[in-house]
Write a protein that holds these residues in place. Structure first.
Motif, PDB file in Angstrom:
ATOM      1  N   VAL A 107       0.836  -1.209   0.000  1.00 15.21           N
ATOM      2  CA  VAL A 107       0.000   0.000   0.000  1.00 15.21           C
ATOM      3  C   VAL A 107       0.869   1.257   0.000  1.00 15.21           C
ATOM      4  CG1 VAL A 107      -1.518   1.421   1.446  1.00 15.21           C
ATOM      5  CG2 VAL A 107      -2.130  -0.944   0.940  1.00 15.21           C
ATOM      6  N   ARG A 108       1.798   1.346   0.932  1.00 15.76           N
ATOM      7  CA  ARG A 108       2.606   2.570   1.038  1.00 15.76           C
ATOM      8  C   ARG A 108       3.453   2.790  -0.215  1.00 15.76           C
ATOM      9  NH1 ARG A 108       3.874   6.231   4.746  1.00 15.76           N
ATOM     10  NH2 ARG A 108       5.829   7.353   4.464  1.00 15.76           N
ATOM     11  N   SER A 109       4.098   1.738  -0.694  1.00 18.51           N
ATOM     12  CA  SER A 109       4.942   1.891  -1.887  1.00 18.51           C
ATOM     13  C   SER A 109       4.116   2.268  -3.109  1.00 18.51           C
ATOM     14  CB  SER A 109       5.731   0.612  -2.157  1.00 18.51           C
ATOM     15  OG  SER A 109       4.868  -0.494  -2.374  1.00 18.51           O
ATOM     16  N   THR A 110       2.891   1.756  -3.188  1.00 20.65           N
ATOM     17  CA  THR A 110       2.011   2.098  -4.309  1.00 20.65           C
ATOM     18  C   THR A 110       1.621   3.565  -4.248  1.00 20.65           C
ATOM     19  OG1 THR A 110       1.139  -0.147  -4.494  1.00 20.65           O
ATOM     20  CG2 THR A 110      -0.212   1.632  -5.402  1.00 20.65           C
ATOM     21  N   LEU A 111       1.262   4.050  -3.078  1.00 21.27           N
ATOM     22  CA  LEU A 111       0.891   5.453  -2.925  1.00 21.27           C
ATOM     23  C   LEU A 111       2.060   6.372  -3.275  1.00 21.27           C
ATOM     24  CD1 LEU A 111      -1.126   5.213   0.405  1.00 21.27           C
ATOM     25  CD2 LEU A 111      -2.072   5.762  -1.845  1.00 21.27           C
ATOM     26  N   ILE A 112       3.246   6.030  -2.825  1.00 26.09           N
ATOM     27  CA  ILE A 112       4.430   6.842  -3.129  1.00 26.09           C
ATOM     28  C   ILE A 112       4.707   6.844  -4.627  1.00 26.09           C
ATOM     29  CG2 ILE A 112       6.928   6.986  -2.827  1.00 26.09           C
ATOM     30  CD1 ILE A 112       6.491   5.991   0.061  1.00 26.09           C
ATOM     31  N   ALA A 113       4.539   5.681  -5.267  1.00 24.01           N
ATOM     32  CA  ALA A 113       4.754   5.596  -6.714  1.00 24.01           C
ATOM     33  C   ALA A 113       3.761   6.479  -7.463  1.00 24.01           C
ATOM     34  CB  ALA A 113       4.631   4.146  -7.177  1.00 24.01           C
ATOM     35  N   LEU A 114       2.510   6.483  -7.035  1.00 21.05           N
ATOM     36  CA  LEU A 114       1.499   7.318  -7.685  1.00 21.05           C
ATOM     37  C   LEU A 114       1.828   8.801  -7.537  1.00 21.05           C
ATOM     38  CD1 LEU A 114      -1.754   5.432  -6.592  1.00 21.05           C
ATOM     39  CD2 LEU A 114      -0.749   5.493  -8.883  1.00 21.05           C
ATOM     40  N   ILE A 115       2.255   9.179  -6.349  1.00 24.11           N
ATOM     41  CA  ILE A 115       2.616  10.577  -6.107  1.00 24.11           C
ATOM     42  C   ILE A 115       3.776  10.987  -7.013  1.00 24.11           C
ATOM     43  CG2 ILE A 115       3.584  12.166  -4.386  1.00 24.11           C
ATOM     44  CD1 ILE A 115       2.003  10.500  -2.272  1.00 24.11           C
ATOM     45  N   ARG A 116       4.771  10.114  -7.136  1.00 28.44           N
ATOM     46  CA  ARG A 116       5.931  10.418  -7.985  1.00 28.44           C
ATOM     47  C   ARG A 116       5.543  10.505  -9.456  1.00 28.44           C
ATOM     48  NH1 ARG A 116      10.285   6.373  -4.977  1.00 28.44           N
ATOM     49  NH2 ARG A 116      10.779   7.803  -3.253  1.00 28.44           N
ATOM     50  N   MET A 117       4.448   9.824  -9.828  1.00 24.75           N
ATOM     51  CA  MET A 117       3.957   9.886 -11.197  1.00 24.75           C
ATOM     52  C   MET A 117       3.134  11.146 -11.454  1.00 24.75           C
ATOM     53  SD  MET A 117       2.806   5.890 -11.475  1.00 24.75           S
ATOM     54  CE  MET A 117       2.012   6.021 -13.069  1.00 24.75           C
ATOM     55  N   GLY A 118       2.913  11.932 -10.407  1.00 26.08           N
ATOM     56  CA  GLY A 118       2.135  13.152 -10.548  1.00 26.08           C
ATOM     57  C   GLY A 118       0.638  12.933 -10.484  1.00 26.08           C
ATOM     58  N   VAL A 119       0.227  11.770  -9.987  1.00 25.25           N
ATOM     59  CA  VAL A 119      -1.195  11.442  -9.866  1.00 25.25           C
ATOM     60  C   VAL A 119      -1.695  11.865  -8.487  1.00 25.25           C
ATOM     61  CG1 VAL A 119      -2.871   9.552  -9.817  1.00 25.25           C
ATOM     62  CG2 VAL A 119      -0.999   9.514 -11.474  1.00 25.25           C
ATOM     63  N   LYS A 120      -2.815  12.544  -8.447  1.00 22.99           N
ATOM     64  CA  LYS A 120      -3.414  12.924  -7.177  1.00 22.99           C
ATOM     65  C   LYS A 120      -4.013  11.692  -6.498  1.00 22.99           C
ATOM     66  CE  LYS A 120      -4.614  17.684  -8.471  1.00 22.99           C
ATOM     67  NZ  LYS A 120      -5.719  18.662  -8.602  1.00 22.99           N
ATOM     68  N   THR A 121      -3.960  11.658  -5.169  1.00 23.44           N
ATOM     69  CA  THR A 121      -4.511  10.533  -4.412  1.00 23.44           C
ATOM     70  C   THR A 121      -5.493  11.039  -3.364  1.00 23.44           C
ATOM     71  OG1 THR A 121      -2.669  10.606  -2.837  1.00 23.44           O
ATOM     72  CG2 THR A 121      -2.442   9.111  -4.727  1.00 23.44           C
ATOM     73  N   ALA A 122      -6.510  10.218  -3.086  1.00 23.85           N
ATOM     74  CA  ALA A 122      -7.535  10.601  -2.113  1.00 23.85           C
ATOM     75  C   ALA A 122      -8.099   9.363  -1.438  1.00 23.85           C
ATOM     76  CB  ALA A 122      -8.656  11.372  -2.797  1.00 23.85           C
ATOM     77  N   VAL A 123      -8.704   9.582  -0.288  1.00 24.26           N
ATOM     78  CA  VAL A 123      -9.477   8.552   0.407  1.00 24.26           C
ATOM     79  C   VAL A 123     -10.930   8.989   0.424  1.00 24.26           C
ATOM     80  CG1 VAL A 123      -9.991   7.544   2.674  1.00 24.26           C
ATOM     81  CG2 VAL A 123      -7.638   7.631   1.858  1.00 24.26           C
ATOM     82  N   LEU A 124     -11.821   8.053   0.126  1.00 22.61           N
ATOM     83  CA  LEU A 124     -13.265   8.291   0.214  1.00 22.61           C
ATOM     84  C   LEU A 124     -13.849   7.201   1.093  1.00 22.61           C
ATOM     85  CD1 LEU A 124     -15.777   9.841  -0.573  1.00 22.61           C
ATOM     86  CD2 LEU A 124     -15.918   8.470  -2.657  1.00 22.61           C
ATOM     87  N   SER A 125     -14.234   7.574   2.310  1.00 22.75           N
ATOM     88  CA  SER A 125     -14.647   6.592   3.311  1.00 22.75           C
ATOM     89  C   SER A 125     -16.025   6.915   3.870  1.00 22.75           C
ATOM     90  CB  SER A 125     -13.631   6.554   4.455  1.00 22.75           C
ATOM     91  OG  SER A 125     -14.070   5.717   5.510  1.00 22.75           O
ATOM     92  N   ASP A 126     -16.773   5.865   4.190  1.00 23.92           N
ATOM     93  CA  ASP A 126     -18.063   6.031   4.861  1.00 23.92           C
ATOM     94  C   ASP A 126     -17.897   6.187   6.371  1.00 23.92           C
ATOM     95  OD1 ASP A 126     -19.664   5.973   2.605  1.00 23.92           O
ATOM     96  OD2 ASP A 126     -19.940   3.803   2.662  1.00 23.92           O
ATOM     97  N   ALA A 127     -16.678   6.085   6.867  1.00 24.17           N
ATOM     98  CA  ALA A 127     -16.435   6.217   8.309  1.00 24.17           C
ATOM     99  C   ALA A 127     -16.567   7.667   8.745  1.00 24.17           C
ATOM    100  CB  ALA A 127     -15.045   5.703   8.655  1.00 24.17           C
ATOM    101  N   PRO A 128     -16.893   7.917  10.019  1.00 24.42           N
ATOM    102  CA  PRO A 128     -16.834   9.286  10.553  1.00 24.42           C
ATOM    103  C   PRO A 128     -15.407   9.830  10.432  1.00 24.42           C
ATOM    104  CG  PRO A 128     -17.949   7.802  12.078  1.00 24.42           C
ATOM    105  CD  PRO A 128     -17.319   6.942  11.030  1.00 24.42           C
ATOM    106  N   ALA A 129     -15.272  11.137  10.381  1.00 25.86           N
ATOM    107  CA  ALA A 129     -13.970  11.754  10.133  1.00 25.86           C
ATOM    108  C   ALA A 129     -12.904  11.324  11.144  1.00 25.86           C
ATOM    109  CB  ALA A 129     -14.109  13.272  10.140  1.00 25.86           C
TER     110      ALA A 129
END
Length: 235
Positions: A107-129
């Motif tokens: 998970v962490r390495s994938t997120l870092i790779a996406l950021i380095r590719m210039g892709v925006k990342t977000a979380v969309l959760s049904d949980a309370p903040a």
């Protein structure tokens, strides 16, 4: 497994949280089990199976994020909340929860790779903040997202279009520029697809048969790192 013919233009990846970035249900089940054992040791005259059944019955009625589940269960059994028993259960639950709040592999390495590719990342959760942010903090990935949208931001759960529209607005992206990754076909995949987002079913966190998921999602992955190849193909 990737479907052919998916249009390009990808600029953002939106992740569901529970069972997409970490194994929420295994954590929940183990934490409740340990809480049950602790409450029995503190004097509750029920079996572990009975306590687990009663706790998950409350979750079914009140929602999996219900924070007073042990209070309600004890009131149903004893007619009151015994603070000694409650404290034992809460401490045991929290200890197990915290020890099991670890990301899925890659998970962490994938997120870092996406950021380095210039892709925006977000979380969309049904949980309370607060619950979503606590989980992200425990997972050690709270700093790897451009935005986090929770139930508190919209007052509606997926597959309502409002959460998806909210995260798209915060990312300043159009639906066709975003990829939604989630384990829940009905909420994550179908909800996003109705708005025109690309969709990926997180098979590793779901019990839905791959054939069923692939009928709906643009892609099905068995490891979160497979998303990098999808992004490279769809950018």
């Amino acid at each position: 497994m990737i479907k052919d013919g998916t249009p390009g233009g990808l600029r953002g990846v939106v992740f569901d949280l529970d069972n997409t970035l970490f194994d929420f249900m295994t954590m929940k089940e183990k934490a409740v089990e340990e809480a049950a054992i602790a409450m029995i040791d503190a004097g509750l005259n029920l079996t572990v199976d009975e306590i687990q059944r009663r706790v998950f019955n409350v979750y079914e009625l009140e929602g999996i994020e219900f924070q007073r589940v042990f209070d309600q269960m004890l009131t149903e059994v004893l007619g009151k909340v015994d603070p000694r028993i409650l404290a034992a259960g809460v401490v045991a639950y929290r200890r197990v929860r915290e020890s099991m709040l670890v990301p899925y592999p890659h998970v962490r390495s994938t997120l870092i790779a996406l950021i380095r590719m210039g892709v925006k990342t977000a979380v969309l959760s049904d949980a309370p903040a607060i619950q979503a942010w606590l989980r992200l903090r425990y997972l050690g990935i709270d700093d790897l997202f451009d935005t986090v949208v929770t139930f508190d931001d919209t007052g509606e759960w997926k597959p309502s279009p409002k959460p998806f529209k909210t995260v798209l607005k915060k990312l300043n992206l159009k639906p066709e520029q975003c990829l939604m990754v989630g384990d829940w076909v009905e909420r994550d995949v179908i909800g996003a697809k109705k708005l025109g987002m690309k969709t990926v079913h997180a098979m590793y966190g779901s019990e839905v048969p791959q054939e069923q998921a692939h009928q709906v999602a643009d892609a099905v992955v068995e490891d979160v790192k497979e998303i990098i190849a999808l992004v490279e193909r769809w950018v």
